[in-house]
Write an enzyme that holds these catalytic residues in place. Structure first.
Site, PDB file in Angstrom:
ATOM      1  N   PRO A   1      -0.575  -5.526   3.018  1.00  0.00           N
ATOM      2  CA  PRO A   1       0.392  -4.612   3.633  1.00  0.00           C
ATOM      3  C   PRO A   1      -0.127  -3.255   4.110  1.00  0.00           C
ATOM      4  O   PRO A   1       0.272  -2.197   3.621  1.00  0.00           O
ATOM      5  CB  PRO A   1       1.442  -4.447   2.534  1.00  0.00           C
ATOM      6  CG  PRO A   1       0.671  -4.606   1.271  1.00  0.00           C
ATOM      7  CD  PRO A   1      -0.366  -5.654   1.576  1.00  0.00           C
ATOM      8  N   CYS A   2      -0.954  -3.267   5.128  1.00  0.00           N
ATOM      9  CA  CYS A   2      -1.451  -2.011   5.700  1.00  0.00           C
ATOM     10  C   CYS A   2      -0.331  -1.236   6.391  1.00  0.00           C
ATOM     11  O   CYS A   2      -0.458  -0.026   6.606  1.00  0.00           O
ATOM     12  CB  CYS A   2      -2.615  -2.263   6.645  1.00  0.00           C
ATOM     13  SG  CYS A   2      -2.272  -3.426   7.969  1.00  0.00           S
ATOM     14  N   HIS A   3       0.773  -1.914   6.699  1.00  0.00           N
ATOM     15  CA  HIS A   3       1.906  -1.222   7.326  1.00  0.00           C
ATOM     16  C   HIS A   3       2.545  -0.216   6.373  1.00  0.00           C
ATOM     17  O   HIS A   3       3.279   0.660   6.804  1.00  0.00           O
ATOM     18  CB  HIS A   3       2.953  -2.239   7.825  1.00  0.00           C
ATOM     19  CG  HIS A   3       3.517  -3.115   6.760  1.00  0.00           C
ATOM     20  ND1 HIS A   3       2.882  -4.269   6.347  1.00  0.00           N
ATOM     21  CD2 HIS A   3       4.649  -3.009   6.016  1.00  0.00           C
ATOM     22  CE1 HIS A   3       3.611  -4.833   5.392  1.00  0.00           C
ATOM     23  NE2 HIS A   3       4.683  -4.090   5.173  1.00  0.00           N
TER      24      HIS A   3
END
Length: 181
Positions: free
Chosen positions: A133-135
């Site tokens: 989850p880089c978001h």
């Protein structure tokens, strides 16, 4: 052998790329990308179309987009540099629906100060969009910054998770000053 498939999602048709290991009888996820994504792979000659190899990935993605899955449990192929893998492991520890800043991730992996830029670069090279989850990483001021798939998609994912993007949180109790091994 490299295998691939496509999966529909609210982000567009996702390209799933994996490394098939005959001995393990499992496919390690190498990449998950969307149309127009910066640095996304393209299907190459010699890759085998194998939707069946990604049944578990597609099931988990469907559950995530339906709001019933908050953490992925998938086998990944071992890619990236040691530093990138440290940063990517830190991403995996960001709880669903929460956000952290690039500086917090940098401190966690022992790269604070000028290392924030290197962390941002490593995050930008994350090959597993959504799954890793880089978001959930935003600017220290709460602003949405950089996302290889575009800020509209980052906003969509954070909205899906109910994240308060304006308030970075703490990962694993104490993010700042806790270097990762």
């Amino acid at each position: 052998m490299t295998v691939y498939a496509y999966a529909d999602s609210p982000l567009g048709a996702m390209l799933l790329v994996g490394s098939e290991d005959a001995g393990a009888r499992r496919t390690g996820l190498v990449s998950l990308s969307v149309p127009g994504q910066k640095g996304a792979p393209v299907v190459q000659d010699g890759w085998r179309h194998a939707p069946e190899a990604f049944a578990d990935v597609v099931a988990q993605l469907t559950a995530y987009f339906d709001g019933t899955l908050t953490r992925f449990d998938l086998p990944y192929a071992d890619t990236g540099t040691d530093f990138q893998r440290r940063v990517w492991r830190a991403l995996e520890d960001i709880p669903y629906g929460e956000t952290v800043s690039y500086g917090q991730i940098a401190a966690l992996v022992g790269a604070s100060g000028a290392g924030v830029r290197a962390v941002g670069t490593a995050i930008g090279r994350n090959p597993l969009l959504v799954v890793r989850p880089c978001h959930r990483v935003i600017g220290a001021d709460g602003a949405l910054r950089g996302y290889a798939a575009g800020l509209d998609r980052k906003r969509l994912l954070l909205g899906l998770e109910g994240a308060a993007a304006a308030a970075p949180s703490v990962v694993a109790g104490a993010l700042v000053g806790t270097p990762s091994p």
